[in-house]
Design an enzyme around this catalytic site. Structure first.
Site, PDB file in Angstrom:
ATOM      1  CE  LYS A  22      15.101  -3.613  -1.957  1.00  0.00           C
ATOM      2  NZ  LYS A  22      13.911  -2.990  -1.334  1.00  0.00           N
ATOM      3  CG  ASN A  23      11.277  -4.845  -3.151  1.00  0.00           C
ATOM      4  OD1 ASN A  23      11.935  -4.646  -2.120  1.00  0.00           O
ATOM      5  ND2 ASN A  23      11.123  -3.928  -4.091  1.00  0.00           N
ATOM      6  CB  CYS A 116      11.785   7.422   2.335  1.00  0.00           C
ATOM      7  SG  CYS A 116      11.050   6.888   0.811  1.00  0.00           S
ATOM      8  NE  ARG A 121       7.940   4.226  -0.430  1.00  0.00           N
ATOM      9  CZ  ARG A 121       8.877   3.292  -0.426  1.00  0.00           C
ATOM     10  NH1 ARG A 121      10.120   3.614  -0.185  1.00  0.00           N
ATOM     11  NH2 ARG A 121       8.571   2.028  -0.659  1.00  0.00           N
ATOM     12  CG  ASP A 311      11.478  -0.420  -7.443  1.00  0.00           C
ATOM     13  OD1 ASP A 311      11.317   0.732  -7.018  1.00  0.00           O
ATOM     14  OD2 ASP A 311      11.092  -1.438  -6.832  1.00  0.00           O
ATOM     15  NE  ARG A 405      17.511   0.156   1.849  1.00  0.00           N
ATOM     16  CZ  ARG A 405      16.442   0.766   1.352  1.00  0.00           C
ATOM     17  NH1 ARG A 405      16.519   2.020   0.985  1.00  0.00           N
ATOM     18  NH2 ARG A 405      15.303   0.128   1.218  1.00  0.00           N
TER      19      ARG A 405
HETATM   20  N1  EPU Z   1       0.342   4.492  -1.228  1.00  0.00           N
HETATM   21  C1  EPU Z   1      -0.532   5.246  -0.461  1.00  0.00           C
HETATM   22  N2  EPU Z   1      -0.946   4.723   0.729  1.00  0.00           N
HETATM   23  C2  EPU Z   1      -0.532   3.509   1.175  1.00  0.00           C
HETATM   24  C3  EPU Z   1       0.358   2.750   0.400  1.00  0.00           C
HETATM   25  C4  EPU Z   1       0.780   3.273  -0.807  1.00  0.00           C
HETATM   26  O1  EPU Z   1      -0.930   6.350  -0.851  1.00  0.00           O
HETATM   27  O2  EPU Z   1      -0.965   3.094   2.262  1.00  0.00           O
HETATM   28  C5  EPU Z   1       0.818   5.032  -2.515  1.00  0.00           C
HETATM   29  C6  EPU Z   1       2.331   5.291  -2.512  1.00  0.00           C
HETATM   30  O3  EPU Z   1       2.643   6.541  -1.958  1.00  0.00           O
HETATM   31  C7  EPU Z   1       2.650   5.176  -3.975  1.00  0.00           C
HETATM   32  C8  EPU Z   1       1.710   4.069  -4.459  1.00  0.00           C
HETATM   33  O4  EPU Z   1       0.658   4.020  -3.491  1.00  0.00           O
HETATM   34  O5  EPU Z   1       2.315   6.374  -4.618  1.00  0.00           O
HETATM   35  C9  EPU Z   1       2.317   2.694  -4.611  1.00  0.00           C
HETATM   36  O6  EPU Z   1       3.120   2.392  -3.497  1.00  0.00           O
HETATM   37  P1  EPU Z   1       3.312   0.927  -2.939  1.00  0.00           P
HETATM   38  O7  EPU Z   1       2.553   0.786  -1.668  1.00  0.00           O
HETATM   39  O8  EPU Z   1       3.015  -0.055  -4.016  1.00  0.00           O
HETATM   40  O9  EPU Z   1       4.861   0.903  -2.604  1.00  0.00           O
HETATM   41  P2  EPU Z   1       5.529   0.059  -1.460  1.00  0.00           P
HETATM   42  O10 EPU Z   1       4.748  -1.174  -1.254  1.00  0.00           O
HETATM   43  O11 EPU Z   1       5.814   0.928  -0.293  1.00  0.00           O
HETATM   44  C10 EPU Z   1       7.045  -1.422  -2.981  1.00  0.00           C
HETATM   45  C11 EPU Z   1       8.515  -1.715  -3.116  1.00  0.00           C
HETATM   46  C12 EPU Z   1       9.218  -0.489  -3.680  1.00  0.00           C
HETATM   47  C13 EPU Z   1       8.596  -0.185  -5.042  1.00  0.00           C
HETATM   48  C14 EPU Z   1       7.076   0.014  -4.894  1.00  0.00           C
HETATM   49  C15 EPU Z   1       6.373   0.212  -6.221  1.00  0.00           C
HETATM   50  C16 EPU Z   1       8.907  -3.307  -1.350  1.00  0.00           C
HETATM   51  C17 EPU Z   1       9.537  -3.627  -0.056  1.00  0.00           C
HETATM   52  N3  EPU Z   1       9.051  -2.057  -1.801  1.00  0.00           N
HETATM   53  O12 EPU Z   1       6.930  -0.307  -2.107  1.00  0.00           O
HETATM   54  O13 EPU Z   1      10.587  -0.832  -3.853  1.00  0.00           O
HETATM   55  O14 EPU Z   1       9.164   0.978  -5.571  1.00  0.00           O
HETATM   56  O15 EPU Z   1       6.494  -1.129  -4.255  1.00  0.00           O
HETATM   57  O16 EPU Z   1       6.563  -0.853  -7.054  1.00  0.00           O
HETATM   58  O17 EPU Z   1       8.320  -4.170  -1.977  1.00  0.00           O
HETATM   59  C18 EPU Z   1      12.916  -0.465  -3.945  1.00  0.00           C
HETATM   60  O18 EPU Z   1      13.071  -1.697  -3.936  1.00  0.00           O
HETATM   61  O19 EPU Z   1      13.857   0.330  -4.186  1.00  0.00           O
HETATM   62  C19 EPU Z   1      11.589   0.090  -3.671  1.00  0.00           C
HETATM   63  C20 EPU Z   1      11.406   1.352  -3.327  1.00  0.00           C
END
Ligand code: EPU
Length: 426
Positions: A22-23, A116, A121, A311, A405
């Site tokens: 998915k990701n 969320c 996030r 995850d 999802r």
């Molecule tokens: N963060 C910030 N600011 C930002 C972006 C991130 O502070 O602008 C923080 C987040 O709050 C968190 C950390 O950085 O504490 C890492 O977050 P990340 O941005 O890596 O998460 P994401 O990209 O929103 C993806 C996956 C998630 C998975 C996380 C961590 C996708 C679509 N989603 O989310 O997947 O948990 O990376 O590996 O790729 C899931 O599939 O159930 C899921 C939640």
């Protein structure tokens, strides 16, 4: 709304085929916005989230056709630049259209996702990076309204914390910028390598795949893509944990063991025999365990790749609830990712939350009992399924749209492993 019924207490056995990730699918679908023409993506899972993302693409004028597990995507007639709140609120990954829309059209308007079930996030890193590339971002009426006249300008971008979708968004923005962009402390999850492979195939110039320093030399335009989605490491990990939690044995196929280094070591530390080939992972119990299987307690701490994935935290907690001793599970990525704890406690799990950690007192392999529980987010839900499969008696999991999802054909795949599980209307 549907609920999932699980009659637990049966060891799972057999083989299960893993779907595309998915990701990885979501950013790769977004990347087709970068160049007009017909793109082909293979091994695309048919999930609620991929369907939502395709709806968002349709809103932008992008057509698609499914052929088996492949998607043909035609982004020639891209005629919109907005990701509305109605779609973004159901799937935060919608923010991934920001980078490619700016690269192709010079403008994008994307709803701010809001909080969320697993934490606040924010998307401040995405915005900071785009501004470094010369984009003007205004935050108004709940939207990021971003624009740039002409091409983005290469720059150096540093992430305070490696962000998966942040790295992906900025990669897609920088590939067509003028000059070189260097990203430091970038995320290096396998899904990012998959995106880099797709972009490179389209003509992008990116150095540093699988490292935390990416060097992107911008090119004026890209061609169409033909790329396969990598296997879903989180789905594979979920089935491996489910096999072990029920006292069963089996194999996940069509996966990549190199994408799950930390989970496989943790399963070995718990006393499980884990065997890998290039595309399969098998779990079995040591021979002398017959009749008196018990799991050792193992601490985990979630970390960016190659550390233990957040995850798979909830699923491992369900497993450790069935271990023989005490362990500590620490969540360092998201501040609110323990929503499954109260539900697991309803099934008899011995878990105490202490800040960002949980102390888990294992109850032994048959130590949980079925109960009605509520799914709160995707991975929390899968931990309840695992607990339900291992527990004695019946577990009813409501709000299973969360599961849909991210897990393709969950009921069919579990049934294939011998589980007694089905959906019912609530
Ligand atoms: N963060 C910030 N600011 C930002 C972006 C991130 O502070 O602008 C923080 C987040 O709050 C968190 C950390 O950085 O504490 C890492 O977050 P990340 O941005 O890596 O998460 P994401 O990209 O929103 C993806 C996956 C998630 C998975 C996380 C961590 C996708 C679509 N989603 O989310 O997947 O948990 O990376 O590996 O790729 C899931 O599939 O159930 C899921 C939640």
């Amino acid at each position: 709304m549907e609920k999932l019924i699980v009659e637990g207490g049966r060891p799972l056995h057999g083989t299960v085929r893993i779907s595309g990730a998915k990701n990885a699918a979501l950013p790769l679908i977004a990347a087709t916005l970068l160049a007009p023409g017909q793109h082909r993506l293979g091994n695309v899972p048919d999930l609620r989230d991929t369907r939502t993302f395709l709806k968002l693409m349709e809103n932008l004028g992008v057509r698609h056709e499914r052929q088996g597990d492949a998607l043909l995507i035609d982004s020639t007639n891209l005629n919109g630049s907005e990701a509305p709140y109605e779609l973004v609120k159901t799937m935060r990954a919608s923010v991934l259209v920001l980078g490619p829309l700016l690269a192709r059209l010079g403008r994008a308007k994307v709803s701010l996702p809001g909080g969320c079930a697993i934490g606040a996030r924010p998307i401040n890193f995405h915005i900071m990076g785009l501004e470094k590339l010369g984009v003007t971002c205004r935050l108004e009426h709940g939207y990021v309204d971003a624009e740039i006249a002409g091409r983005m300008q290469g720059s150096t971008i540093y992430f305070d914390i490696p962000s998966v979708t942040g790295t992906e968004n900025l990669l897609m923005a920088a590939v067509m910028a003028e000059g070189t962009t260097i990203m430091k402390n970038a995320a290096r999850e396998p899904e990012i390598a998959n995106l880099i492979d797709m972009l490179t195939g389209m003509g992008a110039d990116i150095e540093g795949r699988n490292t935390d320093k990416l060097t992107i030399r911008g090119v004026p335009q890209l061609g169409t893509a033909d790329c396969d989605i990598i296997p879903d490491r989180i789905e594979a990990g979920t089935y491996l944990i489910a096999l072990v939690a029920t006292g069963g044995e089996g194999t996940v196929t069509h996966c990549n063991p190199a994408h799950l280094p930390s989970l496989l070591e943790k399963l070995r530390a718990a006393g499980i025999i884990v065997e890998e080939t290039e595309t399969t992972i098998s779990v079995r119990w040591p021979k002398d365990a017959a009749g008196q299987k018990s799991l050792k307690s193992v601490d985990i701490k979630t970390m960016p790749f190659p550390g233990y994935p957040t995850d798979l935290q909830a699923q491992f907690m369900a497993l450790m609830s069935l271990s023989s001793d005490i362990c500590v599970i620490t969540e360092t990525i998201f501040e609110n990712r323990f929503m499954h704890v109260a539900e697991l406690q309803r099934m008899g799990a011995g878990i105490r939350i202490d800040g960002h950690s949980c102390v888990v007192s294992g109850r032994g392999l048959q130590g949980l009992s079925g109960a009605p529980v509520m799914a709160t987010d995707l991975r929390a839900s899968s931990s309840l399924v695992i607990a339900g499969l291992a527990a004695t008696g019946r577990t009813e999991i409501s709000r299973i749209y969360h599961l849909e999802r991210g897990y393709e054909n969950l009921v069919e795949k579990l049934t294939g492993l011998g589980a007694s599980v089905w959906k019912e209307e609530e």
